[in-house]
Write a protein that holds these residues in place. Structure first.
Motif, PDB file in Angstrom:
ATOM      1  N   GLN A  68       1.044  -1.238   0.002  1.00 15.17           N
ATOM      2  CA  GLN A  68       0.179   0.020  -0.142  1.00 15.17           C
ATOM      3  C   GLN A  68       0.980   1.293  -0.034  1.00 15.17           C
ATOM      4  OE1 GLN A  68      -3.371  -0.036   2.672  1.00 15.17           O
ATOM      5  NE2 GLN A  68      -3.070   2.090   3.212  1.00 15.17           N
ATOM      6  N   MET A  69       0.484   2.275  -0.767  1.00 14.59           N
ATOM      7  CA  MET A  69       1.253   3.728  -0.848  1.00 14.59           C
ATOM      8  C   MET A  69       0.332   4.604  -0.253  1.00 14.59           C
ATOM      9  SD  MET A  69       2.686   2.912  -4.599  1.00 14.59           S
ATOM     10  CE  MET A  69       1.661   2.246  -5.250  1.00 14.59           C
ATOM     11  N   PRO A  70       1.104   5.827   0.134  1.00 21.28           N
ATOM     12  CA  PRO A  70       0.033   6.819   0.573  1.00 21.28           C
ATOM     13  C   PRO A  70      -0.760   7.539  -0.298  1.00 21.28           C
ATOM     14  CG  PRO A  70       2.911   7.151   1.022  1.00 21.28           C
ATOM     15  CD  PRO A  70       2.376   6.221   0.008  1.00 21.28           C
ATOM     16  N   ALA A  71      -1.822   8.110   0.046  1.00 21.68           N
ATOM     17  CA  ALA A  71      -2.711   8.797  -0.965  1.00 21.68           C
ATOM     18  C   ALA A  71      -2.418   9.818  -1.309  1.00 21.68           C
ATOM     19  CB  ALA A  71      -4.013   8.698  -0.116  1.00 21.68           C
ATOM     20  N   GLY A  72      -1.686  10.677  -0.481  1.00 19.81           N
ATOM     21  CA  GLY A  72      -1.338  12.079  -0.621  1.00 19.81           C
ATOM     22  C   GLY A  72       0.205  12.065  -1.448  1.00 19.81           C
ATOM     23  N   LEU A  73       0.216  13.116  -1.836  1.00 23.22           N
ATOM     24  CA  LEU A  73       1.645  13.499  -2.623  1.00 23.22           C
ATOM     25  C   LEU A  73       2.907  13.171  -1.860  1.00 23.22           C
ATOM     26  CD1 LEU A  73       2.375  14.594  -5.582  1.00 23.22           C
ATOM     27  CD2 LEU A  73       2.694  16.728  -4.348  1.00 23.22           C
ATOM     28  N   HIS A  74       3.648  12.219  -2.475  1.00 24.32           N
ATOM     29  CA  HIS A  74       4.981  11.948  -1.799  1.00 24.32           C
ATOM     30  C   HIS A  74       6.028  11.992  -2.860  1.00 24.32           C
ATOM     31  CE1 HIS A  74       7.769   9.152   0.231  1.00 24.32           C
ATOM     32  NE2 HIS A  74       7.254   9.313   1.454  1.00 24.32           N
ATOM     33  N   PRO A  75       7.059  12.918  -2.411  1.00 28.02           N
ATOM     34  CA  PRO A  75       8.210  13.230  -3.301  1.00 28.02           C
ATOM     35  C   PRO A  75       8.824  11.924  -3.645  1.00 28.02           C
ATOM     36  CG  PRO A  75       8.055  14.660  -1.652  1.00 28.02           C
ATOM     37  CD  PRO A  75       6.972  13.752  -1.217  1.00 28.02           C
ATOM     38  N   ALA A  76       9.219  11.205  -2.781  1.00 28.38           N
ATOM     39  CA  ALA A  76      10.280  10.026  -3.086  1.00 28.38           C
ATOM     40  C   ALA A  76       9.518   9.033  -3.957  1.00 28.38           C
ATOM     41  CB  ALA A  76      10.833   9.453  -1.799  1.00 28.38           C
ATOM     42  N   LEU A  77       8.175   8.884  -3.831  1.00 28.54           N
ATOM     43  CA  LEU A  77       7.470   7.960  -4.657  1.00 28.54           C
ATOM     44  C   LEU A  77       7.338   8.534  -6.320  1.00 28.54           C
ATOM     45  CD1 LEU A  77       6.013   5.513  -4.962  1.00 28.54           C
ATOM     46  CD2 LEU A  77       3.982   6.466  -3.976  1.00 28.54           C
ATOM     47  N   VAL A  78       7.049   9.695  -6.112  1.00 30.13           N
ATOM     48  CA  VAL A  78       7.155  10.270  -7.808  1.00 30.13           C
ATOM     49  C   VAL A  78       8.431  10.169  -8.306  1.00 30.13           C
ATOM     50  CG1 VAL A  78       6.762  12.490  -8.796  1.00 30.13           C
ATOM     51  CG2 VAL A  78       5.425  11.998  -6.939  1.00 30.13           C
ATOM     52  N   GLN A  79       9.445  10.321  -7.661  1.00 33.69           N
ATOM     53  CA  GLN A  79      10.856  10.401  -8.010  1.00 33.69           C
ATOM     54  C   GLN A  79      11.212   8.802  -8.463  1.00 33.69           C
ATOM     55  OE1 GLN A  79      12.804  12.617  -4.931  1.00 33.69           O
ATOM     56  NE2 GLN A  79      12.949  14.240  -6.319  1.00 33.69           N
ATOM     57  N   ALA A  80      10.607   7.840  -7.605  1.00 31.02           N
ATOM     58  CA  ALA A  80      11.002   6.515  -7.969  1.00 31.02           C
ATOM     59  C   ALA A  80      10.239   6.060  -9.146  1.00 31.02           C
ATOM     60  CB  ALA A  80      10.433   5.587  -6.749  1.00 31.02           C
TER      61      ALA A  80
END
Length: 333
Positions: free
Chosen positions: A62-74
Motif C-alpha cells: 500500500q502507498m500513501p494517498a497524498g503526494l509523496h516526493p520520493a514515490l514520484v521520483q521513484a
C-alpha cells in the motif's frame, strides 16, 4: 544519485514478482540488512505498507494517498534525465513559486507539485479553487530560448497530450475547450496557464501551469462550481493514484516539450486535434474586451487561432477571448 528511499521504492515498484529480498536491497544500497529494515520502518511511518515474506523478501502492499516526493521520483527514476522536482504541501500558486525559483536562478527543467494552493491562478486573473483534496497542482519551468511566435500553439499541444494521458490512464474520453480547459462529460476537470518572459526576440523563461481535479468531489466545491466541475475519480468511479499519475503526467509533458522545441509535433498535432476538439460544429459565444460575438466553431488554423463562422455569415479567427458553449452537446444515441 537517488536517495535511499527512492532506490528502495524504485526496486519494489519494478519487481516482477512484487518481492525484493533484503540482501538484494542491502547490496544495491551498500548498507546492512538492518539499515534496510530501518528505512522500511521510516517509510511505514509515512503511509507505506510492506509485507515481509520469510526467506523471499519484501513486497509493497500500500502507498500513501497524498503526494509523496520520493514515490514520484521513484516512478520517474528510470527516465534518462529526471527533472528537478519540488513538492510542497501548500503554496500560494505553483506558477508564483516558479517565478520565485526563476528569480533565484533555478536549474531547469523544474517541476513544482503542490497538494493545495491558497491563491491558485487561472486565465484573465481568475482564481482557481485549489483545495487539498487529492487533486494535482503543478507547474513546469523551462528556458527554451525560442522566438515568441513559436509559442502560439504551445498550450494547445500540451492540452492534447494531457487528453491522451488521461484517456490512456483512465479509459475516459476527455476533450479540450479552446484555448485551455480540459473537460469530461461537458464539465471542467482541469485548466492550463502558460506564462512567458521575453528578452529581446526570444523567450527566456517559460512557465506552464496545470490544475487537474483528480480525486476531489463536486459536493466539496463552492456551490457555484458544483454543476460545472468534475474530477477524474468521479468520472471513473474509483480513486486515481496521485503519485503514479503525477509521474506519468511529468513524463508526458516533458516528452511533449522536447517534441515542441524540436519542431517535431505538427503532424501529430493535426491528427490529435479533431479527436479532442470539443467546439467544432457547435454554437459558441466569444467574449472579447470590447464586444461579444456568437457563431459556430469551425476548428483552428495552423497557428492555433479559433475559427468561427459568425451568425452574420462572416468568418473570423480569434487568438484570444473567452469562449462559452451556447448549448450543450446533443446526447449520443
Amino acid at each position: 544519485m537517488p536517495s535511499t528511499e527512492i532506490t528502495i521504492l524504485r526496486e519494489l515498484l519494478a519487481a516482477d514478482t512484487g518481492l525484493v529480498s533484503g540482501p538484494r536491497l542491502a547490496k544495491i544500497l551498500g548498507i546492512s540488512r538492518v539499515a534496510v529494515w530501518l528505512q522500511l520502518q521510516k517509510l511505514t511511518k509515512q503511509g507505506f505498507v510492506f509485507e515481509a515474506v520469510q526467506s523471499r523478501g519484501y513486497r509493497l502492499k500500500q502507498m500513501p494517498a497524498g503526494l509523496h516526493p520520493a514515490l514520484v521520483q521513484a516512478y520517474l527514476s528510470r527516465r534518462p534525465h529526471p527533472p528537478h522536482l519540488l513538492c510542497l504541501e501548500s503554496v500560494d500558486s505553483t506558477n508564483s513559486e516558479a517565478e520565485r525559483q526563476l528569480a533565484n536562478g533555478c536549474a531547469t527543467p523544474l517541476v513544482i507539485l503542490a497538494q493545495a494552493q491558497t491563491q491558485g491562478r487561472g486565465r484573465r486573473g481568475r482564481a482557481w479553487h485549489s483545495p487539498a483534496a487529492g487533486n494535482l497542482y503543478c507547474t513546469f519551468v523551462f528556458r527554451p530560448k525560442i522566438a515568441p511566435a513559436r509559442l502560439q500553439d504551445f498550450t494547445l499541444w500540451m492540452g492534447l497530450n494531457l487528453c491522451g494521458l488521461i484517456e490512456n490512464f483512465t479509459q475516459l474520453k476527455p476533450g479540450l475547450k479552446w484555448p485551455n480547459d480540459l473537460l469530461l462529460n461537458e464539465r471542467k476537470a482541469g485548466g492550463m496557464l502558460t506564462e512567458a518572459r521575453i528578452d529581446a526576440d526570444e523567450i527566456r523563461d517559460l512557465v506552464f501551469g496545470l490544475g487537474l481535479n483528480l480525486n476531489g468531489r463536486a459536493q466539496d466545491l463552492p456551490r457555484e462550481l458544483q454543476r460545472i466541475a468534475t474530477s477524474l475519480a468521479e468520472a471513473t468511479g474509483a480513486p486515481i493514484p496521485l503519485n503514479r499519475f503525477a509521474a506519468a503526467l511529468i513524463g508526458r509533458v516533458l516528452s511533449a516539450y522536447d517534441q515542441f522545441i524540436a519542431g517535431e509535433y505538427r503532424e501529430q498535432f493535426a491528427a490529435l486535434w479533431p479527436r479532442y476538439d470539443l467546439l467544432r460544429g457547435r454554437p459558441v459565444t466569444i467574449t472579447l474586451s470590447d464586444r461579444t460575438l456568437t457563431g459556430t466553431a469551425m476548428g483552428i488554423d495552423a497557428e492555433g487561432s479559433l475559427i468561427v463562422r459568425l451568425d452574420s455569415g462572416r468568418t473570423e479567427r480569434f487568438r484570444a477571448g473567452e469562449v462559452t458553449l451556447s448549448q450543450p452537446a446533443a446526447p449520443k444515441t
